[in-house]
Write an enzyme that holds these catalytic residues in place. Structure first.
Site, short mmCIF file in Angstrom:
data_model
loop_
_atom_site.label_atom_id
_atom_site.label_comp_id
_atom_site.label_asym_id
_atom_site.label_seq_id
_atom_site.Cartn_x
_atom_site.Cartn_y
_atom_site.Cartn_z
N ARG A 118 -1.29 -12.46 9.65
CA ARG A 118 -0.49 -11.23 9.72
C ARG A 118 0.87 -11.49 10.36
NH1 ARG A 118 -1.44 -7.72 13.47
NH2 ARG A 118 -3.68 -8.10 13.56
N TYR A 145 14.23 5.70 -6.48
CA TYR A 145 12.87 5.58 -7.00
C TYR A 145 12.04 6.76 -6.46
CZ TYR A 145 8.08 3.95 -7.24
OH TYR A 145 6.74 3.86 -7.45
N ASP A 197 18.97 -0.77 -2.58
CA ASP A 197 17.81 -1.20 -3.36
C ASP A 197 18.36 -1.91 -4.59
OD1 ASP A 197 15.66 -1.35 -5.17
OD2 ASP A 197 14.67 0.38 -4.26
N LYS A 209 8.66 -6.04 -9.55
CA LYS A 209 9.38 -5.87 -10.81
C LYS A 209 9.96 -7.20 -11.28
CE LYS A 209 8.26 -1.62 -9.76
NZ LYS A 209 9.14 -0.71 -9.04
C1 LIG Z 1 8.99 0.24 -7.99
C2 LIG Z 1 10.16 0.50 -7.13
C3 LIG Z 1 10.01 0.61 -5.74
C4 LIG Z 1 8.66 0.58 -5.06
O1 LIG Z 1 8.11 -0.69 -5.15
P1 LIG Z 1 6.50 -0.98 -5.13
O2 LIG Z 1 6.46 -2.46 -5.21
O3 LIG Z 1 5.92 -0.28 -6.31
O4 LIG Z 1 5.98 -0.45 -3.84
C5 LIG Z 1 11.16 0.78 -4.98
N1 LIG Z 1 12.38 0.83 -5.55
C6 LIG Z 1 12.55 0.74 -6.89
C7 LIG Z 1 13.92 0.82 -7.46
C8 LIG Z 1 11.45 0.57 -7.71
O5 LIG Z 1 11.63 0.50 -9.04
#
Ligand SMILES: *Cc1c(COP(=O)(O)O)cnc(C)c1O
Length: 385
Positions: free
Chosen positions: A64, A118, A183, A208
């Site tokens: 952790r 998001y 982001d 992603k």
């Molecule tokens: C999917 C997504 C998130 C969240 O990510 P997870 O891995 O699903 O927790 C945050 N920001 C954007 C732009 C996303 O597409």
């Protein structure tokens, strides 16, 4: 070290020591704990981490706190984003949660944010689940919204799902001394490096494009060394760690990231051009900086498009080698209040498509069929309004 190009870093960063170890592939360390015969020395190492957030030198202590496979992914992602450090988490949402908790622990509970974000990021901020308070603004309103307790300004560009773009240097300027979190999930460091534009932190849903194959959940924050130490302390205390196998897969994903992004972007640009010229499509959104995401509004029934695709997979998420399409008002942004969603440009006719590595003509043939289905469903859609 000599500065190297992104394509070279993608393949080599985080792996420089392998040849010296007599290895070619990255070793995967699944240990949850590590032997230590010198308990006094271990106590001193733990004290140092608690005080500074600096990872103990020498062997890891507990999974952790630290994992050597995940650390390789962190090193590589930091290099690609031009950051001093990166800290990985179990998901993108775990990464954002750690950022909010780290700032709130400093008494900075207020967040200024620009829509759209998001859907779940919007929800986490709006619902104040972590005890934070959010003020939603247009980019022009950022400076005026900043208070004494503002710990963060948060933006997405291109934004999920509308692909709206922001002028990052201008936004960073209006943040003053408050750190800007960008982001960068949609653009990836291949198309955009927000730190160079003045952001202080970069967030990725590594689920992603970084992973790139739809088989690993992860998140990561790239930032300066000082904030990384705070994030590691939060991660240790709250436990949102990335599994080492996920760290392994994400590092592997980074190696092909530049090639995947370039190939998928070329196909996306072509499909966006065709969609923009198609009478069945009323609006097409494709970012100026490019990328593999397209958003479009249909004249007919958007649900008939997701029901009508055969090669393309109707599914939430994005950034995989295969093409996915989804209806944000039903799925990715369902959790956002309907009025807020509409005001952010997420109309009920909007579809979001993540373009993969298939042949562009095969993709177009599938889309063409699904768009025709949406036209056939049109009278129904009109009647039900
Ligand atoms: C999917 C997504 C998130 C969240 O990510 P997870 O891995 O699903 O927790 C945050 N920001 C954007 C732009 C996303 O597409």
């Amino acid at each position: 070290m000599e500065p190297r190009s992104l394509a070279t870093e993608a393949v080599h960063a985080g792996r420089e020591d392998l040849a010296g170890l007599g290895l070619h592939a990255v070793p995967l360390d699944l240990s949850t704990t590590y032997p230590s015969y010198d308990t006094r020395a271990e106590a001193a190492r733990l004290d140092a981490f608690a005080a500074t957030g600096e990872l103990p030198a020498g062997p890891p202590v507990y999974a952790r706190l630290d994992n050597p496979t995940t650390a390789r992914f962190e090193t590589a992602l930091a290099r690609l984003e031009g950051a001093e450090a990166a800290v990985a988490f179990a998901s993108g949402m775990a990464a954002l949660s750690a950022v909010l908790l780290a700032r709130a622990a400093m008494g900075l509970r207020h967040v200024v944010a620009v829509r759209p974000l998001y859907g779940c990021s919007d929800h986490l901020l709006t619902a104040g689940l972590l005890g934070t308070e959010v003020t939603w603004v247009d980019p022009a309103g950022i400076a005026d919204a900043i208070r004494a307790d503002t710990g963060l300004v948060m933006v997405e560009t291109p934004a999920n799902p509308t692909l709206a773009e922001l002028d990052l240097p201008a936004v960073a300027h209006s943040c003053g001394a408050v750190p800007l979190l960008a982001d960068n999930t949609f653009a990836t460091p291949v198309l955009q490096r927000p730190l160079a534009a003045g952001a202080r932190m970069v967030l990725h849903s590594a689920t992603k494009y970084l992973g790139g194959h739809g088989d690993v959940l992860g998140g990561v924050v790239a930032c300066d060394a000082e904030f990384a130490r705070r994030l590691r302390q939060v991660r240790f205390a709250t436990g949102g760690v990335l599994h080492p196998l996920a760290g392994y897969l994400l590092l592997r994903g980074l190696a092909t990231l530049p090639v995947r992004m370039r190939a998928a972007s070329a196909t996306a640009a072509l499909l966006a051009e065709r969609l923009a010229a198609d009478p069945r499509v009323t609006r097409t959104y494709y970012p100026r900086i490019g990328g593999a995401m397209i958003a479009f509004e249909v004249a007919g029934d958007p649900h008939a498009v997701t029901a009508g695709v055969r090669l393309i997979t109707p599914a939430v998420s994005l950034g995989s080698v295969d093409t996915l399409i989804q209806h944000p008002a039903s799925i990715s942004h369902r959790i956002v209040d309907e009025g807020d969603r509409r005001r952010a440009g997420v109309s009920d006719r909007l579809l979001r498509m993540s373009v993969g590595l298939e042949d562009p003509e095969d993709l177009w043939a599938d889309l063409d069929g699904a768009l025709s289905a949406s036209e056939r469903a049109r009278p129904q859609a009109t009647a039900s309004r």
